[in-house]
Design an enzyme around this catalytic site. Structure first.
Site, PDB file in Angstrom:
ATOM      1  CG  ASN A  91      -1.941   1.077   1.231  1.00  0.00           C
ATOM      2  OD1 ASN A  91      -1.648   2.213   0.879  1.00  0.00           O
ATOM      3  ND2 ASN A  91      -3.156   0.750   1.645  1.00  0.00           N
ATOM      4  NE  ARG A  98       8.365  21.299   0.837  1.00  0.00           N
ATOM      5  CZ  ARG A  98       9.690  21.402   0.969  1.00  0.00           C
ATOM      6  NH1 ARG A  98      10.329  20.597   1.825  1.00  0.00           N
ATOM      7  NH2 ARG A  98      10.367  22.279   0.280  1.00  0.00           N
ATOM      8  CG  HIS A 153      -8.247   3.172   1.227  1.00  0.00           C
ATOM      9  ND1 HIS A 153      -8.565   2.273   2.221  1.00  0.00           N
ATOM     10  CD2 HIS A 153      -9.348   3.939   1.072  1.00  0.00           C
ATOM     11  CE1 HIS A 153      -9.790   2.485   2.643  1.00  0.00           C
ATOM     12  NE2 HIS A 153     -10.282   3.505   1.967  1.00  0.00           N
ATOM     13  NE  ARG A 208      -9.574   6.738   4.373  1.00  0.00           N
ATOM     14  CZ  ARG A 208      -8.642   5.802   4.496  1.00  0.00           C
ATOM     15  NH1 ARG A 208      -7.488   5.963   3.867  1.00  0.00           N
ATOM     16  NH2 ARG A 208      -8.850   4.715   5.200  1.00  0.00           N
ATOM     17  CG  HIS A 247      -3.859   9.082   1.676  1.00  0.00           C
ATOM     18  ND1 HIS A 247      -4.792   8.446   0.882  1.00  0.00           N
ATOM     19  CD2 HIS A 247      -4.262   8.896   2.957  1.00  0.00           C
ATOM     20  CE1 HIS A 247      -5.711   7.903   1.656  1.00  0.00           C
ATOM     21  NE2 HIS A 247      -5.433   8.159   2.916  1.00  0.00           N
ATOM     22  CD  GLU A 296      -7.073  -1.480   0.865  1.00  0.00           C
ATOM     23  OE1 GLU A 296      -6.556  -2.569   1.152  1.00  0.00           O
ATOM     24  OE2 GLU A 296      -6.958  -0.453   1.568  1.00  0.00           O
ATOM     25  CB  THR A 334      -6.338   4.172   9.218  1.00  0.00           C
ATOM     26  OG1 THR A 334      -5.974   3.042   8.426  1.00  0.00           O
ATOM     27  CG2 THR A 334      -6.506   3.760  10.670  1.00  0.00           C
ATOM     28  CG  HIS A 390      -5.605  -2.182   9.990  1.00  0.00           C
ATOM     29  ND1 HIS A 390      -6.023  -1.082   9.281  1.00  0.00           N
ATOM     30  CD2 HIS A 390      -5.397  -1.755  11.256  1.00  0.00           C
ATOM     31  CE1 HIS A 390      -6.097  -0.030  10.084  1.00  0.00           C
ATOM     32  NE2 HIS A 390      -5.714  -0.412  11.282  1.00  0.00           N
ATOM     33  CG  ASP A 391      -2.148  -1.551  12.640  1.00  0.00           C
ATOM     34  OD1 ASP A 391      -1.774  -0.664  11.854  1.00  0.00           O
ATOM     35  OD2 ASP A 391      -2.933  -1.339  13.585  1.00  0.00           O
ATOM     36  N   GLY A 414       1.137  -1.394   4.250  1.00  0.00           N
ATOM     37  CA  GLY A 414       1.617  -0.082   3.850  1.00  0.00           C
ATOM     38  C   GLY A 414       2.368   0.645   4.942  1.00  0.00           C
ATOM     39  CG  HIS A 415       1.681   3.182   9.132  1.00  0.00           C
ATOM     40  ND1 HIS A 415       1.688   4.543   8.913  1.00  0.00           N
ATOM     41  CD2 HIS A 415       2.186   2.998  10.381  1.00  0.00           C
ATOM     42  CE1 HIS A 415       2.161   5.161   9.986  1.00  0.00           C
ATOM     43  NE2 HIS A 415       2.472   4.239  10.884  1.00  0.00           N
TER      44      HIS A 415
END
Length: 238
Positions: free
Chosen positions: A7, A18, A43, A45, A50, A70, A100, A190-191, A213-214
Site C-alpha cells: 500500500n 510539499r 486507498h 479517499r 494521500h 480499496e 484509517t 492492517h498493522d 503499507g504503514h
C-alpha cells in the site's frame, strides 16, 4: 504462495505535504514491483489527502503485477473503478473522515447493498474482496453477496499478538477456514509488520494476499525500500 501487495498511501501523504511530485508515486510503484512485490494497493479517499483519483488512473497504466483499489463504494468510487478497472477492488466501510480503516462490514445488515455493488464491480472485470472482521458467523453472509474474497481486518490480531499469539490468531484461523469451505479467497491487512506477519501466514493456509503499507514504509526509512520489500516477502515464505 501468499502474495505481498504494498500500500503506497503513505508515500502519497509525504508527496502531498510539499505539493510537488517528490516522492514520485509512479516511480515508487515501479520500483516496489521491481523489488519483488506482487501487487500495489491504494486507498483513495474523498478528500484526496494521500492517494488522488488521478493517481489511480495513472497507476493503472504502469502497474504490471496487480492493482488493488480499496475504498467505500460511493458513487464516485464505483465510477472510478468503472473507468480504471483494477484487477481487484476491496470494499471498506470507512467514513469520509476516518484516519484509517477501523472496522469490517456488517455484511448481514448491508447484504443487499453489497450484493448490488459486487455485481456491478464484477461486471467491470474486477475481482472483489470485502473487508471483514474475524467472525466466522459473518462469512456465509459475505459469500451470499457474490464476492470473490474477503480481507480479514487484522488490527485485533496485531494488538494481542505479543501477549498471546495463539489466542490472537484463533478467530482468524476459524474465519479463514470457513471462507475456504465456502469457496472464498482470503486476504488480510492492517498493522501487519515484520514481527507478526510470519505467524499469521503460518496459521492461515488459505491466505492468498496481504496488503501492507504503514509499517512497511516506516521500516523502509531505516532499512531501505528494496531491502524492506524483500524482508516482508521473506516472512511469507517462513
Amino acid at each position: 504462495m501468499t502474495k505481498l501487495s504494498v500500500n503506497i498511501n503513505k508515500l502519497a501523504t509525504l508527496r502531498n505535504a510539499r505539493g510537488h511530485n517528490r516522492p514520485d508515486i509512479l516511480q515508487a510503484a515501479r520500483d516496489i514491483e521491481r523489488f519483488g512485490a506482487e501487487g500495489i494497493t491504494v486507498h483513495p479517499r474523498p478528500d484526496e489527502r494521500h492517494i488522488r483519483y488521478q493517481d489511480v488512473r495513472d497507476l493503472k497504466h504502469i502497474v504490471t503485477t496487480e492493482l488493488n483499489v480499496e475504498g467505500n463504494p460511493t458513487p464516485d468510487f464505483v465510477a472510478l473503478c468503472r473507468e480504471v478497472r483494477p484487477e481487484q477492488v476491496t470494499l471498506v466501510p470507512d467514513a469520509p473522515d476516518a484516519i484509517t480503516s477501523n472496522a469490517g462490514w456488517d455484511v448481514v445488515t448491508h447484504q443487499q447493498f453489497l450484493r448490488e455493488v459486487v455485481a456491478e464491480l464484477k461486471s467491470f472485470g474486477c475481482r472483489v474482496s470485502i473487508f471483514l472482521d474475524p467472525d466466522v458467523n459473518l462469512v456465509e453472509a459475505a459469500a451470499s453477496t457474490g464476492t470473490d474474497r474477503i480481507e480479514l481486518y487484522t488490527e485485533a490480531y496485531t494488538v494481542h499478538y505479543l501477549a498471546d499469539r495463539e489466542a490472537a490468531v484463533a478467530p482468524y484461523r476459524a474465519t479463514a477456514a470457513r471462507a475456504g469451505q465456502l469457496g472464498l479467497g482470503v486476504n488480510a491487512g492492517h498493522d501487519l509488520d515484520l514481527d507478526n506477519l510470519a505467524w499469521l501466514h503460518q496459521q492461515l493456509p488459505e491466505l492468498a494476499e496481504v496488503s501492507i503499507g504503514h509499517a512497511l514504509v516506516c521500516d523502509a526509512l531505516y532499512l531501505g525500500l528494496e531491502n524492506t520489500v524483500q524482508l516482508y516477502r521473506r516472512q511469507l515464505k517462513a
